[in-house]
Motif scaffolding. Structure first.
Motif, mmCIF file in Angstrom:
data_model
loop_
_atom_site.group_PDB
_atom_site.id
_atom_site.type_symbol
_atom_site.label_atom_id
_atom_site.label_comp_id
_atom_site.label_asym_id
_atom_site.label_seq_id
_atom_site.Cartn_x
_atom_site.Cartn_y
_atom_site.Cartn_z
ATOM 1 N N VAL A 54 0.860 -1.189 0.000
ATOM 2 C CA VAL A 54 0.000 0.000 0.000
ATOM 3 C C VAL A 54 0.891 1.232 0.000
ATOM 4 C CG1 VAL A 54 -1.723 1.306 1.297
ATOM 5 C CG2 VAL A 54 -1.828 -1.194 1.261
ATOM 6 N N LYS A 55 0.698 2.095 -1.012
ATOM 7 C CA LYS A 55 1.487 3.317 -1.117
ATOM 8 C C LYS A 55 0.578 4.528 -0.955
ATOM 9 C CE LYS A 55 4.760 5.789 -3.976
ATOM 10 N NZ LYS A 55 5.571 5.774 -5.190
ATOM 11 N N LEU A 56 0.947 5.407 -0.025
ATOM 12 C CA LEU A 56 0.225 6.653 0.202
ATOM 13 C C LEU A 56 1.176 7.788 -0.166
ATOM 14 C CD1 LEU A 56 -1.300 5.732 3.680
ATOM 15 C CD2 LEU A 56 -2.402 5.562 1.452
ATOM 16 N N SER A 57 0.936 8.405 -1.301
ATOM 17 C CA SER A 57 1.828 9.437 -1.809
ATOM 18 C C SER A 57 2.034 10.547 -0.787
ATOM 19 C CB SER A 57 1.260 10.046 -3.093
ATOM 20 O OG SER A 57 1.203 9.069 -4.101
ATOM 21 N N GLY A 58 3.282 10.939 -0.609
ATOM 22 C CA GLY A 58 3.620 11.997 0.320
ATOM 23 C C GLY A 58 3.684 11.538 1.769
ATOM 24 N N PHE A 59 3.333 10.273 2.027
ATOM 25 C CA PHE A 59 3.351 9.747 3.390
ATOM 26 C C PHE A 59 4.323 8.581 3.512
ATOM 27 C CE2 PHE A 59 1.543 7.083 6.808
ATOM 28 C CZ PHE A 59 1.652 7.981 7.854
ATOM 29 N N GLY A 60 4.130 7.560 2.686
ATOM 30 C CA GLY A 60 5.011 6.406 2.718
ATOM 31 C C GLY A 60 4.306 5.184 2.174
ATOM 32 N N HIS A 61 4.941 4.029 2.323
ATOM 33 C CA HIS A 61 4.275 2.820 1.874
ATOM 34 C C HIS A 61 4.509 1.661 2.836
ATOM 35 C CE1 HIS A 61 8.113 2.938 -0.382
ATOM 36 N NE2 HIS A 61 8.113 1.638 -0.300
ATOM 37 N N PHE A 62 3.467 0.831 2.898
ATOM 38 C CA PHE A 62 3.482 -0.366 3.717
ATOM 39 C C PHE A 62 3.840 -1.526 2.801
ATOM 40 C CE2 PHE A 62 0.527 2.582 5.645
ATOM 41 C CZ PHE A 62 0.870 2.542 6.983
ATOM 42 N N ILE A 63 4.826 -2.299 3.186
ATOM 43 C CA ILE A 63 5.328 -3.389 2.363
ATOM 44 C C ILE A 63 5.111 -4.702 3.101
ATOM 45 C CG2 ILE A 63 7.369 -4.341 1.232
ATOM 46 C CD1 ILE A 63 8.512 -1.410 1.452
ATOM 47 N N VAL A 64 4.493 -5.674 2.415
ATOM 48 C CA VAL A 64 4.316 -7.008 2.979
ATOM 49 C C VAL A 64 5.539 -7.828 2.604
ATOM 50 C CG1 VAL A 64 2.903 -9.093 2.983
ATOM 51 C CG2 VAL A 64 1.818 -6.856 2.752
ATOM 52 N N ARG A 65 6.221 -8.357 3.620
ATOM 53 C CA ARG A 65 7.411 -9.176 3.385
ATOM 54 C C ARG A 65 7.163 -10.578 3.893
ATOM 55 N NH1 ARG A 65 12.009 -6.922 6.508
ATOM 56 N NH2 ARG A 65 12.943 -8.834 5.732
ATOM 57 N N LYS A 66 7.653 -11.555 3.163
ATOM 58 C CA LYS A 66 7.570 -12.951 3.578
ATOM 59 C C LYS A 66 8.867 -13.313 4.290
ATOM 60 C CE LYS A 66 3.835 -13.893 1.029
ATOM 61 N NZ LYS A 66 2.571 -13.840 1.649
ATOM 62 N N LYS A 67 8.746 -13.836 5.483
ATOM 63 C CA LYS A 67 9.921 -14.283 6.219
ATOM 64 C C LYS A 67 9.949 -15.803 6.199
ATOM 65 C CE LYS A 67 11.291 -10.742 9.285
ATOM 66 N NZ LYS A 67 11.768 -10.524 10.640
ATOM 67 N N HIS A 68 11.107 -16.361 5.927
ATOM 68 C CA HIS A 68 11.280 -17.803 5.891
ATOM 69 C C HIS A 68 11.399 -18.341 7.315
ATOM 70 C CE1 HIS A 68 11.803 -17.672 1.582
ATOM 71 N NE2 HIS A 68 12.701 -16.703 1.724
ATOM 72 N N ALA A 69 11.227 -19.652 7.441
ATOM 73 C CA ALA A 69 11.431 -20.298 8.737
ATOM 74 C C ALA A 69 12.889 -20.130 9.140
ATOM 75 C CB ALA A 69 11.078 -21.776 8.633
ATOM 76 N N ARG A 70 13.107 -20.015 10.443
ATOM 77 C CA ARG A 70 14.476 -19.861 10.914
ATOM 78 C C ARG A 70 14.611 -20.467 12.298
ATOM 79 N NH1 ARG A 70 14.797 -15.187 14.363
ATOM 80 N NH2 ARG A 70 12.857 -14.009 14.306
ATOM 81 N N ARG A 71 15.838 -20.671 12.691
ATOM 82 C CA ARG A 71 16.110 -21.202 14.019
ATOM 83 C C ARG A 71 16.119 -20.057 15.020
ATOM 84 N NH1 ARG A 71 21.317 -24.722 13.518
ATOM 85 N NH2 ARG A 71 21.341 -24.037 15.665
ATOM 86 N N GLY A 72 15.589 -20.336 16.187
ATOM 87 C CA GLY A 72 15.580 -19.349 17.250
ATOM 88 C C GLY A 72 15.881 -20.023 18.569
ATOM 89 N N ARG A 73 15.785 -19.265 19.628
ATOM 90 C CA ARG A 73 16.073 -19.803 20.955
ATOM 91 C C ARG A 73 15.021 -19.291 21.942
ATOM 92 N NH1 ARG A 73 21.662 -21.019 23.178
ATOM 93 N NH2 ARG A 73 21.957 -20.949 20.939
ATOM 94 N N ASN A 74 14.512 -20.201 22.754
ATOM 95 C CA ASN A 74 13.574 -19.828 23.797
ATOM 96 C C ASN A 74 14.367 -19.112 24.891
ATOM 97 O OD1 ASN A 74 11.977 -19.753 26.108
ATOM 98 N ND2 ASN A 74 10.862 -21.610 25.521
ATOM 99 N N PRO A 75 14.055 -17.828 25.158
ATOM 100 C CA PRO A 75 14.857 -17.088 26.140
ATOM 101 C C PRO A 75 14.731 -17.631 27.570
ATOM 102 C CG PRO A 75 13.051 -15.732 25.319
ATOM 103 C CD PRO A 75 13.026 -17.006 24.544
ATOM 104 N N LYS A 76 13.612 -18.266 27.896
ATOM 105 C CA LYS A 76 13.440 -18.800 29.248
ATOM 106 C C LYS A 76 14.257 -20.067 29.467
ATOM 107 C CE LYS A 76 8.941 -17.075 30.668
ATOM 108 N NZ LYS A 76 7.592 -17.438 31.091
ATOM 109 N N THR A 77 14.138 -20.995 28.503
ATOM 110 C CA THR A 77 14.790 -22.302 28.694
ATOM 111 C C THR A 77 16.125 -22.419 27.988
ATOM 112 O OG1 THR A 77 13.690 -23.260 26.767
ATOM 113 C CG2 THR A 77 12.512 -23.400 28.877
ATOM 114 N N GLY A 78 16.343 -21.571 27.003
ATOM 115 C CA GLY A 78 17.584 -21.641 26.232
ATOM 116 C C GLY A 78 17.572 -22.723 25.165
ATOM 117 N N SER A 79 16.440 -23.440 25.030
ATOM 118 C CA SER A 79 16.378 -24.511 24.036
ATOM 119 C C SER A 79 16.160 -23.938 22.635
ATOM 120 C CB SER A 79 15.260 -25.487 24.384
ATOM 121 O OG SER A 79 14.011 -24.824 24.356
ATOM 122 N N ASP A 80 16.684 -24.660 21.637
ATOM 123 C CA ASP A 80 16.520 -24.252 20.245
ATOM 124 C C ASP A 80 15.104 -24.562 19.782
ATOM 125 O OD1 ASP A 80 19.107 -23.351 20.014
ATOM 126 O OD2 ASP A 80 19.878 -25.244 19.226
#
Length: 94
Positions: free
Chosen positions: A42-68
Motif C-alpha cells: 500500500v502506497k500513500l503518496s507523500g506519506f510512505g508505503h506499507f510493504i508485505v514481506r515474507k519471512k522464511h522459517a528460521r532457528r531461534g532460541r527460547n529465552p526462558k529455557t535456552g532450548s533451540d
C-alpha cells in the motif's frame, strides 16, 4: 494518535458529523488492512508505503529455557516513510 483523534480532526476540519468521520476512518483503514491481507503493498503518496514481506522459517532460541526452536514462516508488514515525510520530520526537529 488514535483512530478517535483522527476522526475528531476530520470532523473539525471538514465539518462532517462525528459518526460520518468515524465511518470514513474505519473505511480507509479497512481498505488498507484488506490490501495488506491479500499480500499487496500500500502506497500513500507523500506519506510512505506499507510493504508485505515474507519471512522464511528460521532457528531461534527460547529465552526462558535456552532450548533451540524453529520459528515458522510468516508475513510481516514494514513501513517506509516517503522522502517528503522524512524532510517534514527533519524540519520539525530543527
Amino acid at each position: 494518535m488514535t483512530k478517535a483523534e483522527i476522526a475528531k480532526a476530520i470532523h473539525e476540519r471538514v465539518g462532517l458529523t462525528k459518526k460520518e468521520s468515524s465511518q470514513i476512518v474505519e473505511s480507509v483503514l479497512s481498505e488498507i488492512r484488506q490490501s495488506l491481507e491479500k499480500g499487496e503493498n500500500v502506497k500513500l503518496s507523500g506519506f510512505g508505503h506499507f510493504i508485505v514481506r515474507k519471512k522464511h522459517a528460521r532457528r531461534g532460541r527460547n529465552p526462558k529455557t535456552g532450548s533451540d526452536i524453529t520459528i515458522g514462516p510468516r508475513s510481516v508488514v514494514t513501513f517506509r516513510a516517503s522522502p517528503l515525510l522524512k524532510n517534514k520530520l527533519h524540519e520539525a526537529d530543527e
